[in-house]
Design a protein around this motif. Sequence first.
Motif, PDB file in Angstrom:
ATOM      1  N   UNK B  20      32.436  43.726  34.949  1.00  0.00           N
ATOM      2  CA  UNK B  20      32.893  42.511  34.228  1.00  0.00           C
ATOM      3  C   UNK B  20      33.865  42.828  33.092  1.00  0.00           C
ATOM      4  N   UNK B  21      33.637  43.918  32.372  1.00  0.00           N
ATOM      5  CA  UNK B  21      34.575  44.302  31.301  1.00  0.00           C
ATOM      6  C   UNK B  21      35.949  44.653  31.871  1.00  0.00           C
ATOM      7  N   UNK B  22      35.941  45.358  32.991  1.00  0.00           N
ATOM      8  CA  UNK B  22      37.210  45.709  33.649  1.00  0.00           C
ATOM      9  C   UNK B  22      37.971  44.454  34.053  1.00  0.00           C
ATOM     10  N   UNK B  23      37.258  43.539  34.691  1.00  0.00           N
ATOM     11  CA  UNK B  23      37.894  42.300  35.155  1.00  0.00           C
ATOM     12  C   UNK B  23      38.441  41.509  33.966  1.00  0.00           C
ATOM     13  N   UNK B  36      38.857  49.983  43.347  1.00  0.00           N
ATOM     14  CA  UNK B  36      37.421  50.107  43.079  1.00  0.00           C
ATOM     15  C   UNK B  36      36.835  51.343  43.756  1.00  0.00           C
ATOM     16  N   UNK B  37      35.712  51.809  43.232  1.00  0.00           N
ATOM     17  CA  UNK B  37      34.956  52.931  43.809  1.00  0.00           C
ATOM     18  C   UNK B  37      33.604  52.445  44.284  1.00  0.00           C
ATOM     19  N   UNK B  38      33.130  53.052  45.333  1.00  0.00           N
ATOM     20  CA  UNK B  38      31.910  52.578  45.976  1.00  0.00           C
ATOM     21  C   UNK B  38      30.691  52.641  45.068  1.00  0.00           C
ATOM     22  N   UNK B  39      30.530  53.741  44.319  1.00  0.00           N
ATOM     23  CA  UNK B  39      29.299  53.932  43.562  1.00  0.00           C
ATOM     24  C   UNK B  39      29.135  52.873  42.475  1.00  0.00           C
ATOM     25  N   UNK B  40      30.137  52.663  41.606  1.00  0.00           N
ATOM     26  CA  UNK B  40      29.952  51.616  40.595  1.00  0.00           C
ATOM     27  C   UNK B  40      29.858  50.220  41.202  1.00  0.00           C
ATOM     28  N   UNK B  41      30.544  49.995  42.322  1.00  0.00           N
ATOM     29  CA  UNK B  41      30.424  48.696  42.993  1.00  0.00           C
ATOM     30  C   UNK B  41      28.991  48.492  43.473  1.00  0.00           C
ATOM     31  N   UNK B  42      28.414  49.537  44.043  1.00  0.00           N
ATOM     32  CA  UNK B  42      27.034  49.438  44.522  1.00  0.00           C
ATOM     33  C   UNK B  42      26.085  49.187  43.347  1.00  0.00           C
ATOM     34  N   UNK B  43      26.348  49.864  42.227  1.00  0.00           N
ATOM     35  CA  UNK B  43      25.469  49.677  41.059  1.00  0.00           C
ATOM     36  C   UNK B  43      25.505  48.236  40.567  1.00  0.00           C
ATOM     37  N   UNK B  44      26.681  47.669  40.533  1.00  0.00           N
ATOM     38  CA  UNK B  44      26.795  46.285  40.051  1.00  0.00           C
ATOM     39  C   UNK B  44      26.380  45.284  41.125  1.00  0.00           C
ATOM     40  N   UNK B  45      26.527  45.703  42.372  1.00  0.00           N
ATOM     41  CA  UNK B  45      26.236  44.820  43.497  1.00  0.00           C
ATOM     42  C   UNK B  45      27.515  44.512  44.263  1.00  0.00           C
ATOM     43  N   UNK B  46      27.490  44.765  45.570  1.00  0.00           N
ATOM     44  CA  UNK B  46      28.697  44.573  46.379  1.00  0.00           C
ATOM     45  C   UNK B  46      29.142  43.113  46.384  1.00  0.00           C
ATOM     46  N   UNK B  48      28.228  40.694  44.386  1.00  0.00           N
ATOM     47  CA  UNK B  48      28.532  40.219  43.028  1.00  0.00           C
ATOM     48  C   UNK B  48      29.918  40.672  42.597  1.00  0.00           C
ATOM     49  N   UNK B  49      30.267  41.926  42.925  1.00  0.00           N
ATOM     50  CA  UNK B  49      31.608  42.426  42.588  1.00  0.00           C
ATOM     51  C   UNK B  49      32.670  41.632  43.333  1.00  0.00           C
ATOM     52  N   UNK B  50      32.441  41.429  44.622  1.00  0.00           N
ATOM     53  CA  UNK B  50      33.423  40.710  45.439  1.00  0.00           C
ATOM     54  C   UNK B  50      33.675  39.310  44.870  1.00  0.00           C
ATOM     55  N   UNK B  51      32.575  38.649  44.478  1.00  0.00           N
ATOM     56  CA  UNK B  51      32.703  37.296  43.940  1.00  0.00           C
ATOM     57  C   UNK B  51      33.456  37.307  42.606  1.00  0.00           C
ATOM     58  N   UNK B  52      33.096  38.261  41.761  1.00  0.00           N
ATOM     59  CA  UNK B  52      33.706  38.333  40.431  1.00  0.00           C
ATOM     60  C   UNK B  52      35.221  38.521  40.514  1.00  0.00           C
ATOM     61  N   UNK B  53      35.651  39.493  41.310  1.00  0.00           N
ATOM     62  CA  UNK B  53      37.096  39.760  41.365  1.00  0.00           C
ATOM     63  C   UNK B  53      37.821  38.615  42.085  1.00  0.00           C
ATOM     64  N   UNK B  54      37.164  38.027  43.078  1.00  0.00           N
ATOM     65  CA  UNK B  54      37.807  36.929  43.811  1.00  0.00           C
ATOM     66  C   UNK B  54      37.995  35.726  42.893  1.00  0.00           C
ATOM     67  N   UNK B  55      36.952  35.395  42.145  1.00  0.00           N
ATOM     68  CA  UNK B  55      37.040  34.236  41.245  1.00  0.00           C
ATOM     69  C   UNK B  55      38.019  34.478  40.102  1.00  0.00           C
ATOM     70  N   UNK B  56      38.187  35.755  39.730  1.00  0.00           N
ATOM     71  CA  UNK B  56      39.154  36.089  38.676  1.00  0.00           C
ATOM     72  C   UNK B  56      40.582  36.096  39.203  1.00  0.00           C
ATOM     73  N   UNK B  57      40.726  36.059  40.523  1.00  0.00           N
ATOM     74  CA  UNK B  57      42.066  36.096  41.113  1.00  0.00           C
ATOM     75  C   UNK B  57      42.687  37.481  41.125  1.00  0.00           C
ATOM     76  N   UNK B  95      37.439  42.494  50.088  1.00  0.00           N
ATOM     77  CA  UNK B  95      38.726  41.847  50.318  1.00  0.00           C
ATOM     78  C   UNK B  95      39.921  42.773  50.183  1.00  0.00           C
ATOM     79  N   UNK B  96      39.684  44.104  50.286  1.00  0.00           N
ATOM     80  CA  UNK B  96      40.830  45.009  50.292  1.00  0.00           C
ATOM     81  C   UNK B  96      41.104  45.460  51.720  1.00  0.00           C
ATOM     82  N   UNK B  97      42.362  45.718  51.999  1.00  0.00           N
ATOM     83  CA  UNK B  97      42.727  46.173  53.352  1.00  0.00           C
ATOM     84  C   UNK B  97      42.852  47.698  53.421  1.00  0.00           C
TER      85      UNK B  97
END
Lengths: 276, 276
Positions: B20-23, B36-46, B48-57, B95-97
């Motif tokens: 959230x601070x990064x976003x 993004x890196x897998x480990x911190x994404x997993x810690x925060x929640x996959x 939840x991360x996807x939703x956060x970055x998507x909603x932030x645009x 949502x990354x290719x």
Amino acid sequence: MSGLARLSVNQMTVKQLSIPELVEGCLELGVPGVGLWREPVRSYGLEATARLVREAGLAVTTLCRGGFLTALDPAERARALDDNRAAVDEAATLGTDTLVLVSGGLPPGSKDLHGARERIADALGELGPYAASRGVRLAVEPLHPMYAADRCVVSTLTQALDLAERFPADQVGVTVDTYHLWWDDTAPAQIARAGAGGRIHGFQLADWVTPLPEGVLVGRGQLGDGSVDFRAWRGLVEAAGYTGPVEVELFNEKLWARDGREVLAETVARFSEHAG
Amino acid sequence: MSGLARLSVNQMTVKQLSIPELVEGCLELGVPGVGLWREPVRSYGLEATARLVREAGLAVTTLCRGGFLTALDPAERARALDDNRAAVDEAATLGTDTLVLVSGGLPPGSKDLHGARERIADALGELGPYAASRGVRLAVEPLHPMYAADRCVVSTLTQALDLAERFPADQVGVTVDTYHLWWDDTAPAQIARAGAGGRIHGFQLADWVTPLPEGVLVGRGQLGDGSVDFRAWRGLVEAAGYTGPVEVELFNEKLWARDGREVLAETVARFSEHAG
């Protein structure tokens, strides 16, 4: 012919030994050649070193090192050329035909690798005839790319040969060092190129071990401790026609912390096991 | 269009920041993308991360990392392939290719770089169609040759393209990272080759600073602190047709020890100054 007939031990491998101790150890173990460095030779005395190794019947396979030819400042460049001529003279006095060159890194603030390499070429053009007139060949050593910024902008054998081939082979060739080249799948073809041109002026061995230490200077592994297939590399230089010395040059704080005679004996044994 | 329109900040650059601070920091500074890196994404929640970055645009420009595909042991190899399929799924969810691959080093005791590279090719043949079916491209990243033994036997862009080109470009391409390639005078021609084939799947920036720290992992320099000419490299990828994100990925203990928001702001400023 002994399996050690082509072995040379570079004095940096056992830098804790004095020059007389190094010479005595080589005689005891049947090592016929040594590679020397300017600073310890100067400390012991150039003429005294030359006499000692000559009377012991040891070959001096290389003198390390000249180079550092990338300065932009004219005064600094002039000093570097003077120092390289002195190194050539020292090599001749020591009775070796090969001066190894570590070409130099980027000048402070510069990001211009190509320009730095061109300044090396200019310097080789000045130094090559001088060296040849004293029976000394310059051996441009490509150093691992991790040294490109601060030590040597010549990172591959291709680059070293592109520089060397602008000059006659009795003036400028290359040093093939497994530590610097082991990762490079283009090196085998370049070894063939170097051999065909008579430009393999030195062949040095060290193993690649990880993790690398801070500053990445003093982590070269004892033969057999790392990832390098020495017989394969020796096969490549010999297939390219190289019949000269095979020099073991390790920079390793753990080896330097041990008894130097023991490390020398271990180095001979490892050479026989992995590269003989 | 802002000068930051193509900037992405990889989260490892400011790993002291929570997701959230990064976003929040990216939104404040006008940074449109994150890696993004897998480990911190997993810690925060996959999710939840996807939703956060998507909603932030925010765009997720890459997921780091898959790879480590060089195992000789069949069970270990099967686990690596499973893990890479999971990484592909995570990339698709985020949502990354683009999934960046660090291919892996030599197995313990092995000295066979060629064999290790061939096992990577075999694995790409299995993973490429799977990735493409989920809209994800694999981006083989050549790592600096100093990592060849213990991290990645793919050391040059030539080697990475030799692997990638065995497969369709929408399955396998390469990551161009200045930290790993800056020293290599063959890289510019390989960037042109990669661009012509539509295979530049990622472009990352870090500066080369010395001395290198022990282990050589956490010494990637802030833009402008070292030897890399970023505008030149950006010019090369753009001349090759690349129009994608420009991602700053630093691993640097000194940066991690500082306030993350301050480092993020500094990174944006340095990007504008040196690579914008």
